[in-house]
Every structure is written in C-alpha cells, then in structure tokens.
Write a protein that holds these residues in place. Sequence first.
Motif, mmCIF file in Angstrom:
data_model
loop_
_atom_site.group_PDB
_atom_site.id
_atom_site.type_symbol
_atom_site.label_atom_id
_atom_site.label_comp_id
_atom_site.label_asym_id
_atom_site.label_seq_id
_atom_site.Cartn_x
_atom_site.Cartn_y
_atom_site.Cartn_z
ATOM 1 N N TRP A 148 0.172 23.992 2.968
ATOM 2 C CA TRP A 148 1.192 23.577 2.012
ATOM 3 C C TRP A 148 1.766 22.216 2.391
ATOM 4 O O TRP A 148 2.166 21.990 3.522
ATOM 5 C CB TRP A 148 2.314 24.601 1.929
ATOM 6 C CG TRP A 148 3.419 24.169 1.011
ATOM 7 C CD1 TRP A 148 4.686 23.783 1.348
ATOM 8 C CD2 TRP A 148 3.337 24.058 -0.425
ATOM 9 N NE1 TRP A 148 5.404 23.442 0.230
ATOM 10 C CE2 TRP A 148 4.603 23.596 -0.874
ATOM 11 C CE3 TRP A 148 2.333 24.293 -1.367
ATOM 12 C CZ2 TRP A 148 4.878 23.374 -2.224
ATOM 13 C CZ3 TRP A 148 2.607 24.063 -2.698
ATOM 14 C CH2 TRP A 148 3.859 23.619 -3.121
ATOM 15 N N SER A 149 1.816 21.312 1.412
ATOM 16 C CA SER A 149 2.418 19.995 1.589
ATOM 17 C C SER A 149 3.723 19.966 0.798
ATOM 18 O O SER A 149 3.713 19.838 -0.431
ATOM 19 C CB SER A 149 1.472 18.892 1.095
ATOM 20 O OG SER A 149 2.117 17.638 1.118
ATOM 21 N N GLU A 150 4.833 20.097 1.500
ATOM 22 C CA GLU A 150 6.126 20.151 0.835
ATOM 23 C C GLU A 150 6.430 18.852 0.095
ATOM 24 O O GLU A 150 6.995 18.867 -1.005
ATOM 25 C CB GLU A 150 7.217 20.446 1.866
ATOM 26 C CG GLU A 150 8.624 20.523 1.293
ATOM 27 C CD GLU A 150 8.811 21.664 0.307
ATOM 28 O OE1 GLU A 150 9.721 21.547 -0.546
ATOM 29 O OE2 GLU A 150 8.053 22.659 0.359
ATOM 30 N N ASP A 151 6.072 17.735 0.669
ATOM 31 C CA ASP A 151 6.347 16.449 0.030
ATOM 32 C C ASP A 151 5.616 16.303 -1.299
ATOM 33 O O ASP A 151 6.149 15.734 -2.257
ATOM 34 C CB ASP A 151 5.948 15.288 0.951
ATOM 35 C CG ASP A 151 6.849 15.166 2.168
ATOM 36 O OD1 ASP A 151 7.966 15.730 2.128
ATOM 37 O OD2 ASP A 151 6.438 14.515 3.148
ATOM 38 N N GLU A 152 4.394 16.808 -1.347
ATOM 39 C CA GLU A 152 3.578 16.662 -2.550
ATOM 40 C C GLU A 152 3.723 17.814 -3.528
ATOM 41 O O GLU A 152 3.388 17.692 -4.709
ATOM 42 C CB GLU A 152 2.100 16.541 -2.168
ATOM 43 C CG GLU A 152 1.753 15.355 -1.306
ATOM 44 C CD GLU A 152 0.341 15.456 -0.773
ATOM 45 O OE1 GLU A 152 -0.569 14.953 -1.457
ATOM 46 O OE2 GLU A 152 0.158 16.056 0.312
ATOM 47 N N GLY A 153 4.185 18.959 -3.039
ATOM 48 C CA GLY A 153 4.230 20.140 -3.884
ATOM 49 C C GLY A 153 2.850 20.620 -4.257
ATOM 50 O O GLY A 153 2.566 20.977 -5.407
ATOM 51 N N ARG A 156 -3.005 21.289 0.572
ATOM 52 C CA ARG A 156 -4.021 20.397 1.107
ATOM 53 C C ARG A 156 -5.387 21.065 1.002
ATOM 54 O O ARG A 156 -5.490 22.283 0.892
ATOM 55 C CB ARG A 156 -3.705 20.058 2.563
ATOM 56 C CG ARG A 156 -2.350 19.374 2.758
ATOM 57 C CD ARG A 156 -2.104 19.083 4.230
ATOM 58 N NE ARG A 156 -0.848 18.385 4.443
ATOM 59 C CZ ARG A 156 0.302 18.976 4.776
ATOM 60 N NH1 ARG A 156 0.342 20.287 4.943
ATOM 61 N NH2 ARG A 156 1.395 18.261 4.952
ATOM 62 N N ARG A 197 6.663 27.395 -5.671
ATOM 63 C CA ARG A 197 5.525 26.554 -5.308
ATOM 64 C C ARG A 197 4.474 26.544 -6.408
ATOM 65 O O ARG A 197 3.862 25.505 -6.693
ATOM 66 C CB ARG A 197 4.934 27.018 -3.976
ATOM 67 C CG ARG A 197 5.835 26.698 -2.795
ATOM 68 C CD ARG A 197 5.270 27.181 -1.467
ATOM 69 N NE ARG A 197 6.138 26.749 -0.379
ATOM 70 C CZ ARG A 197 5.916 27.021 0.915
ATOM 71 N NH1 ARG A 197 4.840 27.723 1.270
ATOM 72 N NH2 ARG A 197 6.746 26.582 1.832
ATOM 73 N N ARG A 200 5.630 24.092 -8.917
ATOM 74 C CA ARG A 200 5.482 22.702 -8.472
ATOM 75 C C ARG A 200 4.031 22.225 -8.616
ATOM 76 O O ARG A 200 3.788 21.093 -9.030
ATOM 77 C CB ARG A 200 5.947 22.560 -7.022
ATOM 78 C CG ARG A 200 7.448 22.708 -6.841
ATOM 79 C CD ARG A 200 7.861 22.389 -5.421
ATOM 80 N NE ARG A 200 7.653 20.964 -5.120
ATOM 81 C CZ ARG A 200 7.752 20.456 -3.896
ATOM 82 N NH1 ARG A 200 8.043 21.249 -2.867
ATOM 83 N NH2 ARG A 200 7.563 19.159 -3.701
ATOM 84 N N ARG A 204 2.703 19.118 -11.280
ATOM 85 C CA ARG A 204 1.939 17.929 -10.919
ATOM 86 C C ARG A 204 0.580 17.904 -11.622
ATOM 87 O O ARG A 204 0.233 16.933 -12.303
ATOM 88 C CB ARG A 204 1.726 17.847 -9.403
ATOM 89 C CG ARG A 204 0.877 16.648 -8.998
ATOM 90 C CD ARG A 204 0.581 16.634 -7.510
ATOM 91 N NE ARG A 204 1.695 16.159 -6.720
ATOM 92 C CZ ARG A 204 1.933 14.874 -6.438
ATOM 93 N NH1 ARG A 204 1.141 13.929 -6.927
ATOM 94 N NH2 ARG A 204 2.953 14.536 -5.682
ATOM 95 N N ASN A 224 -3.917 9.985 -1.665
ATOM 96 C CA ASN A 224 -2.874 9.186 -2.305
ATOM 97 C C ASN A 224 -2.800 9.441 -3.808
ATOM 98 O O ASN A 224 -2.118 8.728 -4.527
ATOM 99 C CB ASN A 224 -3.124 7.699 -2.041
ATOM 100 C CG ASN A 224 -3.013 7.357 -0.574
ATOM 101 O OD1 ASN A 224 -2.097 7.803 0.112
ATOM 102 N ND2 ASN A 224 -3.960 6.567 -0.075
#
Length: 409
Positions: A148-153, A156, A197, A200, A204, A224
């Motif tokens: 889980w990437s909290e910054d990206e929601g 990975r 989650r 989120r 995105r 990125n």
Amino acid sequence: MLPASSWLRSAPHRRWLDLQGQRLLDFSKPARIPDGFTALGDDGRPMKDGGADSILTARMTHVYAVAAGRGLPGCAPLAAHGVASLLGPLRDPRHGGWFEGPAQAGGRKQAYLHAFVALAASSAVVQHVPGADQLLKEALDVWDRHFWSEDEGIFRESFAADWSDEEDYRGANANMHSVEACMAVADVTGNAIWRTRALRIVERVIHTLARGAGYAVPEHYDRNWTLLKDFHRDRPTDDLRPYGMTPGHFVEWAHLLLKLEAALLREGGSAPPWLLDDAIGLFRTGMHAGWARDGAPGLLYTVGWDLEPVVHNRPHWCQAEAMTAAAALLKRTGHGQYEHWYRTIWDYIDLHMIDRGQGGWLQELDRHNQPSAVVYQGKADLYHAWQATLTPLLPLAPSFATAVAIMDN
C-alpha cells in the motif's frame, strides 16, 4: 426496481444459475494437488507438468470457502486445503509474502497475487476454516506494509523476494482486484480503512484517469504515473499485462464501482454520486469497444488507443464480467437495456462457452467463436465463471462470503 419480467426475478432462471455453479464446482475439484491447486486441461484433468499455482490456489480457496457457506458438500475441505497450502509450501518462510508457485521456486512478489490471498483469507475466516485467521493476519500485514502506498492511494506492483527492487510500474489490473479484496476485508474485519482505500483507488484509476479517457481504462503506468502507451507492444497476448486496453476490465470495474457504492451506503449511509455515473460510462464504453466488433458475438480481449481491435480472441472471463456488470446495473437502475445485455451475454455464454462435452467452461474462443489457446491454455478456473453464477443471486453488498453467511443461513 427490477421489473416482474426480469430474469433476475425468475425462479427457473435462478435454479439454472445454481445448477451451473454447482457443475463448475464439481468440475474443478480435481485441481487439488498436494501443494495447492493447479490448472486443468481441456479434459478436466491436471495439466501435464503443472505444479501448484498460488493465484489459482487463492482463487479456489475463496470460491470453495464461499460455496461451503452455501452448504455444498466437499467444499469446506478444499477451502481448508487451500488455506494450509497458502500458509505452507506457497508462502515465503524467510521474508513473508507469497510467490506464484512453491516458495523454493522464488520469483517476484506480485500485488495481483497478494490481493487474491487477502480475498481468500477473508472468505475463509467467515467460514471458520482452520488457519484462516492466521492467513488473514499475515496477508494484511504484508499487503499493508509492502504494497500500500498511502501517498498515492494505490497498491504498488511488485518486489524482489526480500522486498527490495520495487518495480517501476503502476498497474490498473492489480489495483482493480485489490478493490474487490479491500471491500471483502472491510466486511470481515469491520475496519473501514479498507473500504476507504478501495475508494481512493477508484478515484485515481477510474474517476480521474479513465473518465478523462472517455471511460476507457488505460492500465500501464510508470511510478510517476506517466502512461506507457507502448508497454508490451511486442506481447499483445500477454495474459496479465497485454498491450493496449482490455474492454473486459472496463466492465469489471463497472460492477466493482456499484458494489463499492452499495457497501458505502450500507455502512455509512452515503456514497459519491459519481460512482453510478462512472459505472454506466465504463459499461457503455466497454461494450462499444469490445462486443461483436468483428461481426461475431462475444467480448474481445484487447483494443488499441483508438479503440480498434488488437486481439480478437474472446476469453471466458471477459464474458463473465460483462454479464456480471449487466446484472449489477440492472439491479441498481432497473433499466431495460441492462436486462437486454444480461440475457444476451448469458445466451452467448450458454451457446459458446459452456463445454457440455468435457465439462467446465472453455477458456477462450477465437474471432469465429471456435476453441482457441492463444492467450490462455486449458480450462477456465472457477473464479470468474462461478462468481458469474452467484452474483445475480446476491445483493450488491456486502461481499460474497459475508452475503452468503447472512442470506443462506
């Protein structure tokens, strides 16, 4: 909101769904091998030289756990076998997490697989399968700590065995299945963070990226979030990350959005109104881009950036997910167009996909609706096909195992 004439209200149709589901469960039982579950050939026997497959094992564990909750004999022991395999030979005892095959074979640790392990564990917990609580605890620890990437929601994509060497890739497919698993985990654990989650991820991948592409779903990005338009151009028939876009995923996302909307409404009383709008857009674009594009019925595998066909073959899972999306939209809206699609897709599956000679569903058909093995070999596994027979019988929320425990007992 369903009209009285809907197949979803028809008792004979519901009995037909149950019968087809039970036939699929019986057909797949020979997939059990000592270290887990393996792929089946066209004749329903384990494929030659086929070993335990962790993705199949997780999927089979999930399905047989839910089926056990419906009181179907033989399913609980198979779910228990799956849990034991995921806790044993398929798990990495040194670094944690799971490989695609037995631990000694090594390889990379994929988000796609770990989403199914979490789903399997949550379903097994509902049915009190021995070891399920431990499996869920370990699965969620790994999922949360490494993927889980909290910054990206977002989740990975993959790592080396020791959790180094993160892949320079962000994929829609693994995150789509993570949405399903997050909703199931939220239902089973009572922890709403997993539902948050899921939302989120959807915000995105769908509400931002796919909506901006006319509700087509670009799938391949770098870390990125730069779109990789040429990704796997040389591998258009890749079974997990094909070049271009996959209309079957457009429609699969559609029904997941409706399930998420229902879950949010059920638990909190409110949900973003765009979830329904986006689901309608995804289904419309998916069926326009993929259905009968070459004159024959069926939803094809992939299209290019101009929505023109790339791989014309019709995988079984694309048909199952299109039908499931039509059923979900029919339940949610009552609109006659979705009744039409629901019936049309089931007619296609019945006449082309169900193998009444050797059993199960055919894995894949070519553009002329003849059996093929370009993208996938052997018989279809249970996950998509069996869930297609169960989804019309259940509400949009909660998730499968929880819904069955509530409704059938």
